[in-house]
Each structure stands twice: as C-alpha cells, then as structure tokens.
Design a protein around this motif. Structure first.
Motif, short mmCIF file in Angstrom:
data_model
loop_
_atom_site.label_atom_id
_atom_site.label_comp_id
_atom_site.label_asym_id
_atom_site.label_seq_id
_atom_site.Cartn_x
_atom_site.Cartn_y
_atom_site.Cartn_z
N LEU A 109 -7.73 11.54 -8.78
CA LEU A 109 -8.01 11.82 -7.37
C LEU A 109 -6.87 11.30 -6.49
CD1 LEU A 109 -11.83 11.16 -6.89
CD2 LEU A 109 -10.64 13.14 -7.86
N ARG A 110 -6.38 10.12 -6.80
CA ARG A 110 -5.25 9.57 -6.05
C ARG A 110 -4.04 10.48 -6.14
NH1 ARG A 110 -5.42 3.18 -5.85
NH2 ARG A 110 -7.55 2.74 -6.54
N ALA A 111 -3.75 10.95 -7.35
CA ALA A 111 -2.58 11.80 -7.56
C ALA A 111 -2.73 13.16 -6.88
CB ALA A 111 -2.33 11.99 -9.06
N SER A 112 -3.90 13.77 -7.02
CA SER A 112 -4.12 15.08 -6.43
C SER A 112 -4.05 15.04 -4.91
CB SER A 112 -5.48 15.63 -6.86
OG SER A 112 -5.64 16.98 -6.46
N CYS A 113 -4.43 13.89 -4.33
CA CYS A 113 -4.46 13.73 -2.87
C CYS A 113 -3.16 13.16 -2.28
CB CYS A 113 -5.60 12.81 -2.46
SG CYS A 113 -7.24 13.50 -2.73
N ALA A 114 -2.16 12.90 -3.14
CA ALA A 114 -0.97 12.19 -2.69
C ALA A 114 -0.06 13.08 -1.86
CB ALA A 114 -0.21 11.63 -3.90
N LEU A 115 -0.39 13.18 -0.59
CA LEU A 115 0.37 14.01 0.34
C LEU A 115 1.82 13.55 0.43
CD1 LEU A 115 -2.28 14.08 3.19
CD2 LEU A 115 -1.59 16.06 1.84
N PRO A 116 2.78 14.48 0.41
CA PRO A 116 4.18 14.09 0.56
C PRO A 116 4.41 13.26 1.82
CG PRO A 116 4.00 16.40 -0.03
CD PRO A 116 2.61 15.93 0.28
N ILE A 117 5.26 12.28 1.70
CA ILE A 117 5.62 11.35 2.77
C ILE A 117 4.52 10.32 3.03
CG2 ILE A 117 6.41 11.04 5.17
CD1 ILE A 117 7.38 13.93 5.14
N LEU A 118 3.27 10.76 3.05
CA LEU A 118 2.16 9.87 3.40
C LEU A 118 1.65 9.04 2.22
CD1 LEU A 118 0.07 12.08 5.84
CD2 LEU A 118 1.88 10.45 6.36
N PHE A 119 2.06 9.38 1.00
CA PHE A 119 1.65 8.66 -0.21
C PHE A 119 2.88 8.30 -1.03
CE2 PHE A 119 -2.61 10.10 0.54
CZ PHE A 119 -3.46 9.44 -0.35
N PRO A 120 2.80 7.26 -1.83
CA PRO A 120 3.81 7.04 -2.86
C PRO A 120 3.52 7.96 -4.04
CG PRO A 120 2.12 5.37 -3.06
CD PRO A 120 1.75 6.21 -1.85
N PHE A 121 4.44 8.05 -5.00
CA PHE A 121 4.14 8.75 -6.24
C PHE A 121 3.00 8.01 -6.94
CE2 PHE A 121 8.88 10.07 -6.75
CZ PHE A 121 8.71 11.04 -5.77
N ILE A 122 2.13 8.77 -7.61
CA ILE A 122 1.05 8.18 -8.39
C ILE A 122 1.37 8.40 -9.87
CG2 ILE A 122 -1.41 8.15 -8.87
CD1 ILE A 122 -0.69 7.27 -6.03
N ASN A 137 0.82 -1.21 0.00
CA ASN A 137 0.00 0.00 0.00
C ASN A 137 0.86 1.27 0.00
OD1 ASN A 137 -2.85 1.11 0.31
ND2 ASN A 137 -1.86 2.06 2.09
N LYS A 138 1.78 1.37 0.96
CA LYS A 138 2.74 2.47 1.08
C LYS A 138 2.07 3.84 1.17
CE LYS A 138 6.40 0.03 -1.44
NZ LYS A 138 7.33 0.08 -2.61
N SER A 139 0.89 3.88 1.74
CA SER A 139 0.17 5.13 1.91
C SER A 139 -0.52 5.13 3.27
CB SER A 139 -0.87 5.30 0.80
OG SER A 139 -1.73 6.40 1.09
N TYR A 140 -0.60 6.31 3.88
CA TYR A 140 -1.32 6.44 5.15
C TYR A 140 -2.79 6.10 4.98
CZ TYR A 140 -2.68 8.43 9.66
OH TYR A 140 -3.16 8.60 10.93
N TYR A 141 -3.29 6.31 3.76
CA TYR A 141 -4.67 5.97 3.43
C TYR A 141 -4.69 4.61 2.73
CZ TYR A 141 -5.65 10.83 4.53
OH TYR A 141 -5.76 12.04 5.17
N ASN A 142 -5.65 3.79 3.08
CA ASN A 142 -5.79 2.47 2.47
C ASN A 142 -6.36 2.66 1.07
OD1 ASN A 142 -6.53 -0.09 1.64
ND2 ASN A 142 -7.46 -0.68 3.59
N MET A 143 -5.48 2.58 0.07
CA MET A 143 -5.85 2.93 -1.30
C MET A 143 -7.01 2.07 -1.82
SD MET A 143 -3.59 5.33 -2.07
CE MET A 143 -2.76 5.44 -3.64
N GLN A 144 -6.98 0.78 -1.54
CA GLN A 144 -8.03 -0.11 -2.01
C GLN A 144 -9.37 0.27 -1.40
OE1 GLN A 144 -8.16 -2.67 -4.23
NE2 GLN A 144 -10.32 -3.10 -3.75
N PHE A 145 -9.37 0.52 -0.10
CA PHE A 145 -10.60 0.83 0.60
C PHE A 145 -11.15 2.19 0.21
CE2 PHE A 145 -13.06 2.17 4.41
CZ PHE A 145 -13.97 1.13 4.45
N VAL A 146 -10.28 3.21 0.19
CA VAL A 146 -10.71 4.58 -0.04
C VAL A 146 -11.16 4.82 -1.48
CG1 VAL A 146 -9.96 7.00 -0.07
CG2 VAL A 146 -9.29 5.49 1.82
N TYR A 147 -10.36 4.32 -2.44
CA TYR A 147 -10.61 4.66 -3.84
C TYR A 147 -11.30 3.57 -4.64
CZ TYR A 147 -7.55 8.59 -2.83
OH TYR A 147 -7.00 9.72 -2.29
N ASP A 148 -11.57 2.45 -4.01
CA ASP A 148 -12.25 1.38 -4.74
C ASP A 148 -13.45 0.86 -3.95
OD1 ASP A 148 -13.04 -0.72 -6.32
OD2 ASP A 148 -11.07 -1.64 -6.48
#
Length: 283
Positions: free
Chosen positions: A138-151, A79-90
């Motif tokens: 949406l994933r890219a726009s929300c990708a906070l530094p440190i808390l998200f991987p690059f999108i 996942n490598k994100s503070y937000y659970n990408m699968q849960f939040v965006y899917d």
C-alpha cells in the motif's frame, strides 16, 4: 462467473470509490480479484476486509487530522513524505480505526496493488500481504512522486502505481475475470494533461531514465486507457462507475466537509446504477 473489481487511484478523490464499495458490500457483491492503484487499493483493502463505512470514518475523523498529512511531514527527515507514514499506515489501522486483519486474511479473493518499478518504469502487480501489518505494498502503490520517498520491497524501489498503470482493467481481464467492475475517480469526459509537477518530477528523477519516460507518457497512456475502456464498456465487457462531479476535491484534500459529500455522491451513483450492474453480472 469470475468477478474483478478495478479501482483507479486519485488520492483524496478516491473517497468517491469508498461510497461505491460500501454499496457493493451492502448488496453482497464480492469480487474474486480486487486490484487497485494508489489510493484505490489503499481504500480497497477495507472492502476486502468487509468493513463497510470504515473508509467513511477515515475521511470524517482522520484525513483532516494534522497528524495525517501536511508539508511538515514531508520536511521531516525521518518521514520524507507528505503523509505521516507512521500515523497513516500503522497507528490508524492498528490503533485508532482498527483494520480487521482476521477478516482480510480469510478473504477468498486475490488483492493486488499496482506499483511502479523505479528502475524499469513498468507496472508490477504485487499481492497485498494478509499478515504484514506494515502494509508495504500500500505504501509503494500510494507513493506519489515528489511527495513520497521510494518504497523498497524485496530490494526493489517503487513509486505510485498510477505512473505506469492508472486503471488496471487489462490485468483483471488477463487474469480471467469475465465480469469486471471499474470504479473511476474522474468524471466522464476528463482528459489528463502533463502538468508542471510532472516536469519537476522528471528533473528530480533524472537518474532514473525509464521512470522519467513513464512520467512523460503517463497522460497519453491514461487517455488511451479511457478510450479503450469506453469501447469495452460499449461491448459489455466491463461495467464502469464514475462520478458525475468530483466537487472540486483535490488530491490532498483533508477537510471532512469536502470529503464526505464526495463519499455520499459515490453511494448515490452506485445505488443509481445497481440495477444495471446486477443485470450486467447476471448475463
């Protein structure tokens, strides 16, 4: 009249904007251009799909769910994100709190997410796909530094749009909007400072010098945007809606008892301003 709706980011604080947008929907004030940065556009798509109170239910039922965000998701190698990408965006938009894709596809206006190109450090204004249910912009726009991987989108790496254009009102004006509603997530008088997290991010991204420059200048750029916005507001070129207080809500707040009062504050502020807004739109 061509109406633009500009939505500042702010992660969890953006639930204020959700209350504002629900009042706009209630009053049938529909923009021709919806543009937002980070959580601004992530929540803004529910305005474009005409789903009043959908974001309120998101704050009440899912943002506090352990599946939504937390440090364990950041440490998860898949996942490598503070937000659970699968849960939040899917899972949430397609299963638990269905997003109305049909209504979104039929929305007559343009919907744009602001993303920061990692290589150039510049803002890019990307259309939100009406059919791609993985929601890459949406994933890219929300990708906070440190808390998200690059999108990655079409071979380019992106991070949070707020790094390069926190309040994209100039884009709306440049696109020919003669009326612009700007929804802020910080109270009047707020001044941004370069925090410790920014300095850490600059070290992490030292291989990306243009991104580091953007991070380093973000606070000054934001404060200059606010100054320019106040001038535009005084000149009647934009209409600004902002919280009286953010109620101490932090960007990763998930507790409904903290989020819902801020949402209702957005509703109340919008209703307090609705007559002035209608007057601005009618001129």
């Amino acid at each position: 009249m061509r109406l633009g709706l500009v939505l500042e980011g702010g992660a969890s604080r953006t639930v204020f904007s959700c209350g504002v947008m629900d009042v706009l929907l209630e009053e049938n004030i529909i923009a021709d251009l919806v543009i937002g940065t980070s959580a601004g556009i992530a929540f803004g798509v529910s305005y474009a799909s005409l789903q009043r109170e959908r974001n309120m239910h998101l704050a009440a039922e899912y943002m506090g769910d352990k599946r939504y965000m937390g440090i364990r998701h950041l440490l998860n190698r898949k996942n490598k994100s503070y937000y659970n990408m699968q849960f939040v965006y899917d899972d949430v938009p397609n299963i638990y709190l269905p997003f109305d894709w049909n209504e979104f596809e039929n929305f007559k206006g343009r919907v744009i997410g602001v993303c920061t190109n990692v290589q150039t450090g510049k803002a890019e204004y990307l259309p939100v796909s009406r059919t791609d249910r993985t929601l890459p912009v949406l994933r890219a726009s929300c990708a906070l530094p440190i808390l998200f991987p690059f999108i990655n989108i079409d071979g380019k790496d992106y991070l949070d749009g707020g790094i390069s254009d926190s309040i994209p009102y100039n884009y709306a004006l440049d696109q020919g909007c003669d009326k612009v509603i700007v929804v802020l997530t910080r109270e009047r008088g707020y001044v941004k400072h370069t925090g410790k997290s920014v300095k850490l991010a600059e070290k992490i991204y030292k291989k990306y010098p243009e991104l580091v420059k953007a991070l380093d200048s973000r606070a000054d750029n934001y404060n200059n945007q606010i100054k320019e916005l106040r001038t535009l507001e005084r000149d009647g070129k934009v209409f600004v809606i902002e919280p009286v207080t953010t109620m101490g809500v932090k960007r990763t707040e998930g507790k409904p008892d903290r989020l819902l009062p801020l949402y209702h504050h957005g509703v109340n502020v919008a209703k307090d301003n609705i007559n002035a807004l209608k007057s601005y739109l009618s001129k």
